[in-house]
Motif scaffolding. Structure first.
Motif, PDB file in Angstrom:
ATOM      1  N   THR A 143       0.651  -1.028  -0.064  1.00  0.00           N
ATOM      2  CA  THR A 143       0.024  -0.032  -0.055  1.00  0.00           C
ATOM      3  C   THR A 143       0.671   1.299   0.051  1.00  0.00           C
ATOM      4  O   THR A 143       0.184   2.246  -0.194  1.00  0.00           O
ATOM      5  CB  THR A 143      -0.948   0.007   1.388  1.00  0.00           C
ATOM      6  OG1 THR A 143      -0.112   0.020   2.404  1.00  0.00           O
ATOM      7  CG2 THR A 143      -1.892  -1.055   1.235  1.00  0.00           C
TER       8      THR A 143
ATOM      9  N   GLU B  54       1.921   2.602   2.843  1.00  0.00           N
ATOM     10  CA  GLU B  54       2.072   3.324   4.033  1.00  0.00           C
ATOM     11  C   GLU B  54       2.835   2.916   4.941  1.00  0.00           C
ATOM     12  O   GLU B  54       3.720   1.772   5.009  1.00  0.00           O
ATOM     13  CB  GLU B  54       0.778   2.717   4.733  1.00  0.00           C
ATOM     14  CG  GLU B  54      -0.743   3.247   4.116  1.00  0.00           C
ATOM     15  CD  GLU B  54      -0.971   4.569   4.357  1.00  0.00           C
ATOM     16  OE1 GLU B  54      -0.565   5.288   5.328  1.00  0.00           O
ATOM     17  OE2 GLU B  54      -1.620   5.484   3.527  1.00  0.00           O
TER      18      GLU B  54
ATOM     19  N   SER C 190       1.570   3.180  10.920  1.00  0.00           N
ATOM     20  CA  SER C 190       0.385   4.135  10.416  1.00  0.00           C
ATOM     21  C   SER C 190      -0.970   3.994  11.002  1.00  0.00           C
ATOM     22  O   SER C 190      -1.197   2.542  10.615  1.00  0.00           O
ATOM     23  CB  SER C 190       0.422   4.433   8.950  1.00  0.00           C
ATOM     24  OG  SER C 190      -0.539   5.184   8.452  1.00  0.00           O
TER      25      SER C 190
ATOM     26  N   ASP D 170      -3.722   4.488   9.331  1.00  0.00           N
ATOM     27  CA  ASP D 170      -4.192   4.242   7.898  1.00  0.00           C
ATOM     28  C   ASP D 170      -3.905   2.500   7.653  1.00  0.00           C
ATOM     29  O   ASP D 170      -4.736   2.073   6.932  1.00  0.00           O
ATOM     30  CB  ASP D 170      -4.059   4.902   7.117  1.00  0.00           C
ATOM     31  CG  ASP D 170      -4.451   6.345   7.044  1.00  0.00           C
ATOM     32  OD1 ASP D 170      -5.180   6.698   7.802  1.00  0.00           O
ATOM     33  OD2 ASP D 170      -3.555   7.446   6.546  1.00  0.00           O
ATOM     34  N   LEU D 171      -2.806   2.118   8.324  1.00  0.00           N
ATOM     35  CA  LEU D 171      -2.441   0.720   7.974  1.00  0.00           C
ATOM     36  C   LEU D 171      -3.425  -0.219   8.388  1.00  0.00           C
ATOM     37  O   LEU D 171      -3.864  -1.386   7.749  1.00  0.00           O
ATOM     38  CB  LEU D 171      -0.967   0.553   8.526  1.00  0.00           C
ATOM     39  CG  LEU D 171      -0.375  -0.774   7.831  1.00  0.00           C
ATOM     40  CD1 LEU D 171      -0.071  -0.461   6.391  1.00  0.00           C
ATOM     41  CD2 LEU D 171       1.043  -1.195   8.644  1.00  0.00           C
TER      42      LEU D 171
END
Length: 207
Positions: free
Chosen positions: A96, A98, A102, A104-105
């Protein structure tokens, strides 16, 4: 008691799985900007208790991230792609873009691993189905996480509780080489009663 496979049977099974992961790697490479190499260096036939011991010895007290897909047809069971959670996070970060850690991960993890698992499992099972001319049908893939060190949780890797004790389990260690990273997971095929014998017979018929 676990059945003993001949060298020829093991070689044939390994070839089927390797053809499948080769196709899967090709599909994954089309999705991302760098090359993934997928290898299956080892394959074993195990009982449920032996699977727990095998995973526990290699992974320790860790969570497993698993994508599972039930199949039916000429033979039936459940196919899974399983990672320790740290390896899963590493693979998702690479795929991804990322940074590890993170926030968002985590949001991306389930979707990304489900897609990877779906590609790899379909590659392997599609290879088995096509090369042996045995039609198979698949259910929608599902993502689960379980601890590796509790037998009850290992049992939860299999959705069909009625046939757990009599299942034949094929464990194929899978190595994902992504640039400089090496991420190891496992492809686990759980075969229902009689299904593994059907698979071996089909292998002999095309041999």
């Amino acid at each position: 008691m676990i059945k003993q496979l001949t060298t020829d049977q093991l070689d044939a099974l390994k070839e089927l799985v390797n053809v499948g992961v080769g196709k899967s790697a090709g599909m994954l490479n089309e999705m991302i900007e760098f090359r993934i190499r997928l290898q299956v260096p080892n394959i074993k036939l195990l009982t449920m208790s032996e699977l727990q011991t095998e995973l526990g010895a290699r992974l320790g007290e860790d969570q497993l991230a698993s994508v599972q897909l039930a199949f039916s047809g000429s033979f039936a069971g459940t196919a899974q792609l399983v990672f320790p959670t740290e390896s899963a996070a590493t693979l998702v970060a690479v795929l991804t873009g990322e940074e590890p850690g993170s926030p968002d991960l985590d949001a991306l993890k389930i979707g990304t691993l489900t897609e990877v698992g779906n590609i790899v499992i379909n590659g392997v099972m599609g290879s088995i189905s096509n090369m042996l001319t045995q039609p198979l049908h698949y259910e929608v893939p599902a993502y689960i996480e379980v601890p590796v060190y509790i037998e009850e949780d290992i049992n939860n890797l299999v959705s069909n509780k009625k046939t757990q004790q009599n299942m034949d389990i094929l464990l194929a260690q899978a190595r994902f080489n992504v640039e400089e990273l090496q991420v190891q997971g496992d492809i686990i095929l759980f075969f229902g009663v009689g299904s593994f014998e059907t698979l071996l017979t089909a292998i002999e018929d095309v041999g």
